[in-house]
Write a protein that holds these residues in place. Structure first.
Motif, PDB file in Angstrom:
ATOM      1  N   ALA A 127      -4.799  -2.372  -3.311  1.00  0.00           N
ATOM      2  CA  ALA A 127      -3.483  -2.487  -2.681  1.00  0.00           C
ATOM      3  C   ALA A 127      -2.886  -3.852  -2.985  1.00  0.00           C
ATOM      4  CB  ALA A 127      -3.603  -2.281  -1.170  1.00  0.00           C
ATOM      5  N   SER A 149      -0.989  -0.420 -12.113  1.00  0.00           N
ATOM      6  CA  SER A 149      -2.181   0.211 -11.545  1.00  0.00           C
ATOM      7  C   SER A 149      -3.418  -0.074 -12.384  1.00  0.00           C
ATOM      8  CB  SER A 149      -1.972   1.720 -11.430  1.00  0.00           C
ATOM      9  OG  SER A 149      -0.904   2.032 -10.584  1.00  0.00           O
ATOM     10  N   ASP A 193      -2.592  -0.412  -7.279  1.00  0.00           N
ATOM     11  CA  ASP A 193      -2.242   0.993  -7.409  1.00  0.00           C
ATOM     12  C   ASP A 193      -0.797   1.174  -6.969  1.00  0.00           C
ATOM     13  OD1 ASP A 193      -3.027   3.983  -7.475  1.00  0.00           O
ATOM     14  OD2 ASP A 193      -2.188   3.696  -5.467  1.00  0.00           O
ATOM     15  N   LEU A 215      -0.219   2.607  -3.369  1.00  0.00           N
ATOM     16  CA  LEU A 215      -0.526   1.633  -2.319  1.00  0.00           C
ATOM     17  C   LEU A 215       0.477   0.482  -2.337  1.00  0.00           C
ATOM     18  CD1 LEU A 215      -4.423   1.515  -2.537  1.00  0.00           C
ATOM     19  CD2 LEU A 215      -2.994   2.813  -0.961  1.00  0.00           C
ATOM     20  N   GLU A 250       3.664   1.723  -0.735  1.00  0.00           N
ATOM     21  CA  GLU A 250       3.454   1.814   0.716  1.00  0.00           C
ATOM     22  C   GLU A 250       3.559   0.431   1.349  1.00  0.00           C
ATOM     23  OE1 GLU A 250       0.503   5.745   1.028  1.00  0.00           O
ATOM     24  OE2 GLU A 250      -0.337   3.715   1.099  1.00  0.00           O
ATOM     25  N   GLY A 251       2.950  -0.558   0.699  1.00  0.00           N
ATOM     26  CA  GLY A 251       2.986  -1.915   1.232  1.00  0.00           C
ATOM     27  C   GLY A 251       4.385  -2.505   1.236  1.00  0.00           C
TER      28      GLY A 251
END
Length: 603
Positions: free
Chosen positions: A206, A318, A342, A345, A348-349
């Motif tokens: 992440a 990634s 990735d 991730l 999302e972060g």
């Protein structure tokens, strides 16, 4: 009797390898023997499905297509050094496309006195023995290894797949001498079940909290942000996350040399697809003050159009942000931050950080961008509509343009099958961006390319994708005439019939290789070659081009259906609409391959 080959094949099946694409040779007696043992003991079945491939590049391209739709690796078996060489450009494609695949090649026996099972007994074995067989492919592989005994075969396979499925994903290459694969083992070695949980792929990384916060703050404060992506959509879960980030902050998304769908085509802030030919960089690049680059090998070409020198650039990749593992030579992007994370991730972060600090952003700027970008997207779509609906003035003697062809194709697909059930494989080469734009794909994973630069992927990849079993009603391979011949259609269509994997092929027939001519024009725009035809430049296939659809029909013993369209004096619009609808019907209802050779203006 059980051998190292028994352990090898069973270990592949235990590790989740459902398909083995095989091109057999003199190094494989023990493998062939054990497969027949499996059939005799297992009601005619083998632990993994064996797919006969008359050509090695076709075999690896099939494995690539399967992996692209399932996310899971397949195995490919080839014959000693010559079979390894015959994998050809598919090796490049699975490397650059970050495709997990296990390649196994036998090797000539090391014994010649007949004291070991598998010892040399054919003349060819002496000339196929080379000092370093692996050297031919090592720089493209994530891992290479020799299987030296049946006692370690399972461990070698599990380590190989562990590496192949870890970021940056890619191919692995194993090899073994014939005597080793003939080595007898106890039944217990074949029945041994190594826990796959003990050989996991590396957990994806992440973004650090600092990186996510820094990128989020930069995007929030930007007056003219830009997202550039090429391969983020290889993970289908990235598509809604990228769409959300773009929606929240009204950030334009430009797909540069894409290999997968980044956001739905109808997303109002999706503004362009470019392969950076000539001066086709997005106009947003020069004015962007913050640029987020997601899984992109070449986001721009500095010599043609670099970003603004004061732009803040953030690169997220990634697994290989510096392109060192994939062994790219000279490579650099001026960036404030390089992130090994990735893409799912990472998004999302970044989204989470934006949600936390969004109150600090400028709502008025975002609203203004929303209106401007939506208007630009709508204008872009209107331009595509105009290209699709502008036909030759004389429909009796004119030839359709590629936008004409693709517009007819897309609308016919929409009438005859759900868009979510269609997969497009794009090998248009100089027409890559045209195919992307006019097919207007909405679904994650619904449109892919090889991700590499070697031609000859799309036909076999369609076969492999079909075998992936993801429920596509219609698979469409859109391929240039030059790429079509690189695809080894004699093997690909034979396999399509043998394994009942029908698909539609649209051949963009411009009479030769346009790419070399474009490269020449890029260096010598007004030189001697600028005034020459494709035939004069030796990049054209005329005046007597092959009838490509008939190649498919012959290769499948008459099972495939095919037709050449255009340039025959009929009403080109009516003819195209009729034959496209019929071709789709044949694939959907009759479950046969259909091939349309669409003749366009020649190079």
């Amino acid at each position: 009797m059980y051998t190292t080959s028994s352990v090898f094949l069973q270990s592949l099946a235990n590790a989740g390898i459902t398909h083995i694409f095989a091109n057999w040779g003199s190094d494989h007696p023990a493998l062939l023997e054990d497969l027949q043992r499996q059939r005799d003991e297992g009601d005619g079945k083998t632990a993994s499905k064996i797919v006969t491939c008359p050509n090695e590049m076709v075999a690896l391209s099939c494995a690539q297509g399967l992996a692209q739709v399932t996310g899971k690796p397949a195995a490919v078996i080839v014959h000693v050094d010559v079979g390894t060489q015959a994998l050809a450009g598919a090796v490049h494609n699975v490397d650059r496309g970050r495709i997990p695949a296990l390649i196994y090649a036998g090797a000539s026996p090391f014994s010649s006195l007949g004291k070991m099972k598998g010892s040399r007994n054919e003349w060819i074995m002496s000339i196929q023995d080379i000092p370093d067989q692996t050297a031919m492919v090592r720089q493209y592989m994530r891992f290479t290894s020799q299987i030296e005994s049946g006692k370690v075969a399972a461990q070698v396979i599990h380590r190989s797949l562990q590496i192949a499925t870890s970021h940056p994903k890619g191919p692995v290459y194993l090899w073994a001498r014939r005597e080793v694969m003939e080595e007898e083992v106890e039944l217990s070695a074949v029945q041994a079940r190594t826990s796959l949980g003990k050989w996991p792929s590396v957990e994806p990384a992440a973004l650090s909290a600092k990186a996510a916060s820094t990128i989020a703050h930069a995007l929030l404060k930007a007056r003219s942000p830009l997202i550039i992506t090429s391969h983020s959509g290889r993970d289908f879960n990235a598509v809604p996350l990228l769409t959300k980030l773009s929606n929240t902050l009204a950030i334009p998304v430009v797909a540069v040399c894409p290999s997968a769908v980044a956001v739905p085509f109808s997303h109002p802030y999706f503004l362009d697809v470019t392969y950076l030919n000539g001066r086709t960089h997005s106009h947003h690049l020069a004015k962007a003050d913050v640029i987020l680059v997601l899984d992109s090998d070449v986001p721009w070409i500095p010599a043609i159009q670099p970003p603004h020198p004061e732009a803040r650039v953030f690169v997220v990749d990634s697994g290989d942000p510096l392109k060192s593992i994939s062994a790219v030579g000279q490579w650099h992007i001026d960036a404030e931050m390089m992130c090994n994370a990735d893409v799912v991730l990472a998004l999302e972060g970044i989204n989470a950080a934006v949600d936390v600090i969004s109150s600090e952003g400028s709502a008025s700027l975002v609203e203004q961008r929303k209106m401007e970008l939506s208007a630009e997207h709508d204008e872009w779509v209107r331009g595509l509509d105009q290209l699709e609906n502008t036909w030759p003035v004389d429909l009796q003697s004119g030839r359709a343009t590629l936008p004409n062809v693709l517009g007819v194709l897309r609308r016919a697909i929409e009438r005859q099958t759900p868009a979510a059930k269609t997969l497009v494989l794009n090998e248009g080469i100089t027409n890559y961006p045209t195919v992307w734009k006019h097919m207007r794909t909405e679904v994650a994973g619904g449109h892919i390319t090889s991700g590499g630069a070697s031609l000859g992927w799309s036909l076999a990849a369609a076969v492999g994708a079909h075998m992936g079993g993801k429920g596509h009603d219609l698979i469409v391979s859109i391929v240039g005439d030059g790429s079509f011949m690189f695809c080894v259609p004699s093997s690909a269509y034979w396999m399509a019939r043998r394994y009942d994997t029908p698909f539609l092929t649209i051949i963009i027939n411009n009479g030769g290789w346009k790419a070399p001519k474009m490269s020449m024009m890029g260096c010598h725009p007004t030189g001697h070659g600028s005034r020459a035809s494709g035939a004069e430049l030796s990049v054209g296939f005329g005046p007597h081009c092959p009838d490509y659809s008939q190649i498919a029909i012959a290769a499948s013993s008459g099972w495939a259906w095919g037709k050449r369209v255009g340039g025959d004096g009929g009403n080109v619009k009516e003819e195209l609409e009729s034959v496209v609808a019929e071709a789709i019907r044949i694939v959907l209802e009759e479950r046969r391959c259909a091939v349309l050779d669409c003749v366009l203006e020649s190079i």
